[in-house]
Design a protein around this motif. Structure first.
Motif, PDB file in Angstrom:
ATOM      1  N   VAL A 238       0.717  -1.274  -0.008  1.00 55.85           N
ATOM      2  CA  VAL A 238       0.088   0.012  -0.063  1.00 55.85           C
ATOM      3  C   VAL A 238       0.906   1.237   0.007  1.00 55.85           C
ATOM      4  O   VAL A 238       1.978   1.258   0.693  1.00 55.85           O
ATOM      5  N   TYR A 239       0.304   2.415  -0.706  1.00 62.39           N
ATOM      6  CA  TYR A 239       0.945   3.303  -0.528  1.00 62.39           C
ATOM      7  C   TYR A 239      -0.191   4.638  -0.526  1.00 62.39           C
ATOM      8  O   TYR A 239      -1.064   4.529  -0.609  1.00 62.39           O
ATOM      9  N   PHE A 240       0.350   6.024  -0.239  1.00 65.20           N
ATOM     10  CA  PHE A 240      -0.547   6.871   0.116  1.00 65.20           C
ATOM     11  C   PHE A 240      -0.193   8.157  -0.645  1.00 65.20           C
ATOM     12  O   PHE A 240       0.836   8.436  -0.849  1.00 65.20           O
ATOM     13  N   ILE A 241      -1.435   8.759  -1.386  1.00 68.37           N
ATOM     14  CA  ILE A 241      -1.003   9.912  -2.151  1.00 68.37           C
ATOM     15  C   ILE A 241      -2.000  10.938  -2.037  1.00 68.37           C
ATOM     16  O   ILE A 241      -3.045  10.883  -1.220  1.00 68.37           O
ATOM     17  N   THR A 242      -1.362  12.365  -1.994  1.00 70.12           N
ATOM     18  CA  THR A 242      -2.321  13.509  -1.991  1.00 70.12           C
ATOM     19  C   THR A 242      -2.760  13.996  -3.126  1.00 70.12           C
ATOM     20  O   THR A 242      -2.093  13.729  -4.485  1.00 70.12           O
ATOM     21  N   PRO A 243      -3.583  14.911  -3.274  1.00 67.79           N
ATOM     22  CA  PRO A 243      -4.273  15.292  -4.696  1.00 67.79           C
ATOM     23  C   PRO A 243      -3.183  16.170  -5.491  1.00 67.79           C
ATOM     24  O   PRO A 243      -3.022  16.113  -6.608  1.00 67.79           O
ATOM     25  N   GLU A 244      -1.737  16.768  -4.835  1.00 64.44           N
ATOM     26  CA  GLU A 244      -0.897  17.356  -5.485  1.00 64.44           C
ATOM     27  C   GLU A 244      -0.300  16.457  -6.386  1.00 64.44           C
ATOM     28  O   GLU A 244       0.360  16.961  -7.520  1.00 64.44           O
ATOM     29  N   ALA A 245      -0.109  14.952  -6.150  1.00 63.11           N
ATOM     30  CA  ALA A 245       0.691  14.154  -6.765  1.00 63.11           C
ATOM     31  C   ALA A 245       0.041  13.970  -8.236  1.00 63.11           C
ATOM     32  O   ALA A 245       0.302  13.231  -8.844  1.00 63.11           O
ATOM     33  N   LEU A 246      -1.503  14.198  -8.260  1.00 60.21           N
ATOM     34  CA  LEU A 246      -2.352  13.892  -9.374  1.00 60.21           C
ATOM     35  C   LEU A 246      -2.209  14.815 -10.290  1.00 60.21           C
ATOM     36  O   LEU A 246      -2.763  14.650 -11.499  1.00 60.21           O
ATOM     37  N   GLU A 247      -1.754  16.072 -10.043  1.00 58.26           N
ATOM     38  CA  GLU A 247      -1.653  17.150 -11.162  1.00 58.26           C
ATOM     39  C   GLU A 247      -0.869  17.101 -12.300  1.00 58.26           C
ATOM     40  O   GLU A 247      -1.140  17.793 -13.394  1.00 58.26           O
ATOM     41  N   THR A 248       0.306  16.118 -12.380  1.00 58.79           N
ATOM     42  CA  THR A 248       1.231  15.817 -13.411  1.00 58.79           C
ATOM     43  C   THR A 248       0.967  14.453 -13.978  1.00 58.79           C
ATOM     44  O   THR A 248       1.363  13.614 -13.298  1.00 58.79           O
ATOM     45  N   PRO A 249       0.090  14.233 -15.111  1.00 58.99           N
ATOM     46  CA  PRO A 249      -0.158  12.958 -15.763  1.00 58.99           C
ATOM     47  C   PRO A 249       0.968  12.316 -16.092  1.00 58.99           C
ATOM     48  O   PRO A 249       2.081  12.664 -16.481  1.00 58.99           O
ATOM     49  N   SER A 250       0.935  10.879 -15.496  1.00 58.79           N
ATOM     50  CA  SER A 250       2.197  10.186 -15.642  1.00 58.79           C
ATOM     51  C   SER A 250       1.995   8.699 -15.564  1.00 58.79           C
ATOM     52  O   SER A 250       1.093   8.393 -15.143  1.00 58.79           O
ATOM     53  N   SER A 251       2.685   7.772 -16.065  1.00 53.59           N
ATOM     54  CA  SER A 251       2.400   6.191 -15.637  1.00 53.59           C
ATOM     55  C   SER A 251       2.947   5.973 -14.407  1.00 53.59           C
ATOM     56  O   SER A 251       2.601   4.870 -14.052  1.00 53.59           O
ATOM     57  N   SER A 252       3.564   6.940 -13.680  1.00 52.63           N
ATOM     58  CA  SER A 252       3.932   6.589 -12.338  1.00 52.63           C
ATOM     59  C   SER A 252       3.411   7.852 -11.404  1.00 52.63           C
ATOM     60  O   SER A 252       2.906   8.656 -11.894  1.00 52.63           O
ATOM     61  N   ILE A 253       3.501   7.653 -10.025  1.00 48.44           N
ATOM     62  CA  ILE A 253       3.008   8.677  -8.992  1.00 48.44           C
ATOM     63  C   ILE A 253       3.750   8.615  -7.997  1.00 48.44           C
ATOM     64  O   ILE A 253       4.481   7.810  -7.448  1.00 48.44           O
ATOM     65  N   GLN A 254       4.005  10.082  -7.425  1.00 47.66           N
ATOM     66  CA  GLN A 254       4.808  10.049  -6.116  1.00 47.66           C
ATOM     67  C   GLN A 254       3.989   9.802  -4.956  1.00 47.66           C
ATOM     68  O   GLN A 254       3.057  10.452  -4.603  1.00 47.66           O
ATOM     69  N   GLY A 255       4.197   8.667  -4.154  1.00 39.54           N
ATOM     70  CA  GLY A 255       3.315   8.274  -3.228  1.00 39.54           C
ATOM     71  C   GLY A 255       4.418   8.161  -1.720  1.00 39.54           C
ATOM     72  O   GLY A 255       5.634   8.001  -1.979  1.00 39.54           O
ATOM     73  N   TRP A 256       3.695   8.050  -0.739  1.00 34.28           N
ATOM     74  CA  TRP A 256       4.370   7.478   0.411  1.00 34.28           C
ATOM     75  C   TRP A 256       4.057   6.281   0.982  1.00 34.28           C
ATOM     76  O   TRP A 256       3.122   5.530   0.989  1.00 34.28           O
ATOM     77  N   VAL A 257       5.214   5.614   1.376  1.00 34.91           N
ATOM     78  CA  VAL A 257       5.150   4.216   2.094  1.00 34.91           C
ATOM     79  C   VAL A 257       5.818   4.116   3.132  1.00 34.91           C
ATOM     80  O   VAL A 257       6.712   4.993   3.714  1.00 34.91           O
ATOM     81  N   TYR A 258       5.397   3.185   4.170  1.00 35.93           N
ATOM     82  CA  TYR A 258       6.057   3.344   5.484  1.00 35.93           C
ATOM     83  C   TYR A 258       7.078   1.950   5.546  1.00 35.93           C
ATOM     84  O   TYR A 258       6.815   0.663   5.343  1.00 35.93           O
ATOM     85  N   GLU A 259       8.195   2.244   5.650  1.00 34.85           N
ATOM     86  CA  GLU A 259       9.327   1.322   5.588  1.00 34.85           C
ATOM     87  C   GLU A 259      10.179   1.752   6.305  1.00 34.85           C
ATOM     88  O   GLU A 259      11.060   2.561   6.302  1.00 34.85           O
ATOM     89  N   GLU A 260      10.077   1.486   7.936  1.00 31.75           N
ATOM     90  CA  GLU A 260      10.886   1.779   9.091  1.00 31.75           C
ATOM     91  C   GLU A 260      10.884   3.452   8.932  1.00 31.75           C
ATOM     92  O   GLU A 260      11.943   4.125   9.366  1.00 31.75           O
ATOM     93  N   GLY A 261       9.817   3.910   8.786  1.00 31.06           N
ATOM     94  CA  GLY A 261       9.685   5.318   8.557  1.00 31.06           C
ATOM     95  C   GLY A 261       9.015   5.630   7.480  1.00 31.06           C
ATOM     96  O   GLY A 261       8.999   4.778   6.317  1.00 31.06           O
ATOM     97  N   TRP A 262       8.345   6.881   7.189  1.00 27.38           N
ATOM     98  CA  TRP A 262       7.812   7.111   5.988  1.00 27.38           C
ATOM     99  C   TRP A 262       8.744   7.618   5.094  1.00 27.38           C
ATOM    100  O   TRP A 262       9.474   8.486   5.118  1.00 27.38           O
TER     101      TRP A 262
END
Length: 455
Positions: free
Chosen positions: A133-157
């Protein structure tokens, strides 16, 4: 299609060619993968043709650091794996995205504010069930792309470039953000381009819910009389039929802005309104004068007017019930929990944000003055009503929901009524959060995501 949950780890690219996988021969046999062939690796929207190298006496999957980095994960995980012989595709996951309203970069321990612990809990639930699982905010959706900037928790965010998820859960908390063109365009695009499943895709308006459910004759018994407040004529007609009525903002939540109008014994009408400090009370000699007082509010807020109900009370405080209804691992609705909510002192709404308190349904019903003959039947009737209403929402409102918060009430005779339906049920409202224990509601969410993704 064959499925397994197996350890997936990365190895240095100097040991393993970038577009090659090392897979335990026992897993290959169980998944029915031909040895030394090429196949397609899939992780969310990520696709890559790879060569499979069998490893004797092993169950795990090893991926080069370069390939894992392009696919978006770096740490060792146990992931669900499925293989389709027809398309020769090896899928990992599911990859789940959660769309949240905002993050707080200056608060790394509370990156997502009040729902940070829920995000950690969901991460733990995904690890336990072989999902990612990853977490995204609306700001990450503003630039169309086949990938996305998201947050994951792995010994910290950690912030990471990730593929588009197989399933996205909408946890946006305001209609304004949800309706931004960039958000709506992104969601439409990933649905059509990648077949991404997106659930709890919109807020529900109170009037929309009641008008939809009225179409089902079997649900009408739960519906108090409700209308859009279009003018003084509707107010006068409802007040002539009922001792009290409620005016609820069509797009309100957390009990904010609710007005209660009731007849006074000596003539005239009383207006009660919710405030953070308690209930504000005002008296008017006539409905005409009262309407003149609330008319300015109607210029900026649309109200639903609803029949007042003589609610079950505990210690002269009204009680209602919040049912959390969720889709399960087979795509069917089920009741995960129901709690009783008793209004706080000087309040006529029971929301925790307004000082309400929680108890079990059994405790509340047994302490109430309901007729003894109905106490057992209402404890069975509440979950049945919640399930029927969830199915009605699904049938009559064209949107995809995976969980609903359904607020029910009992009147003093034990009759069940619907108060409202919330398509963004709180994740820190019904039960205390525990960093070690994963709540059933969170497990259920992952099971439904796995069902949607076919993993």
């Amino acid at each position: 299609m064959s499925k397994l949950k197996i350890p997936v780890q990365t190895v240095q690219s100097s040991i393993l060619q970038e577009n090659a996988l090392m897979l335990g021969d026992r897993s290959m046999k169980r998944l029915k993968i031909p040895a030394h062939g090429t196949l397609q690796l899939a992780f969310g929207s990520f696709r890559q043709d790879v060569t499979v190298i069998p490893v004797p006496k092993s169950d795990g999957l090893r991926i080069s650091e370069g390939l894992a980095g392009r696919a978006g994960f770096k740490f060792r995980h146990k992931l669900n794996v499925s293989y389709s012989t027809g398309s020769r595709t090896l899928r990992l996951g599911p990859l789940i995205g959660v769309l949240v309203s905002r993050h707080y970069p200056d608060q790394p321990d509370r990156l997502f504010g009040a729902i940070t612990m829920f995000c950690r809990e969901l991460t733990n639930a995904c690890h336990a069930q072989g999902a990612y699982v990853y977490f995204i905010t609306p700001e990450a959706l503003e630039t169309p792309s086949s990938s996305i900037q998201g947050w994951v928790y792995e010994e910290g965010w950690r912030k990471r470039s990730l593929p588009i998820a197989d399933v996205i859960n909408n946890r946006l908390t305001t209609r304004k953000v949800e309706n931004k063109p960039s958000v709506q365009h992104f969601l439409a695009d990933v649905k059509s381009r990648y077949g991404t499943h997106f659930f709890n895709e919109k807020f529900l308006d109170k009037t929309e819910v009641f008008e939809a459910l009225k179409q089902d004759t079997s649900l009408q018994r739960y519906l108090p009389e409700s209308h859009m407040l279009t003018g003084s004529a509707v107010l006068k007609r409802m007040c002539s039929h009922y001792q009290s009525v409620f005016l609820k903002p069509v797009r309100g939540s957390l009990g904010k802005g609710i007005l209660r109008i009731s007849r006074e014994e000596g003539g005239g009408y009383r207006l009660q309104s919710t405030t953070p400090m308690g209930t504000r009370k005002q008296s008017y000699p006539s409905l005409t004068k009262l309407f003149q007082a609330i008319a300015p509010k109607m210029k900026s807020t649309r109200y639903q007017i609803q029949q007042g109900l003589p609610l079950m009370e505990l210690g002269r405080r009204p009680v209602d019930f919040r049912a959390l209804v969720q889709k399960n691992g087979t795509g069917k609705w089920g009741v995960t929990s129901i709690v009783a909510r008793t209004a706080g002192n000087n309040h006529f709404v029971s929301n925790l944000a307004r000082g309400g308190t929680l108890s079990t349904v059994r405790e509340a019903v047994n302490k109430s003055s309901l007729p003894s003959g109905v106490k057992d039947s209402v404890q069975l009737g509440l979950p049945r009503a919640a399930l029927a209403i969830a199915r009605g929402i699904e049938s009559y409102i064209p949107a995809h929901f995976g969980e609903l918060g359904i607020d029910l009430a009992l009147d003093q005779s034990g009759r069940i009524w619907l108060l409202e339906v919330n398509s963004k049920p709180s994740k820190n409202d019904n039960t205390p959060l525990n960093d070690q224990k994963i709540r059933p509601s969170v497990k259920q969410m992952v099971l439904y995501c796995r069902y949607l993704a076919g993993l």
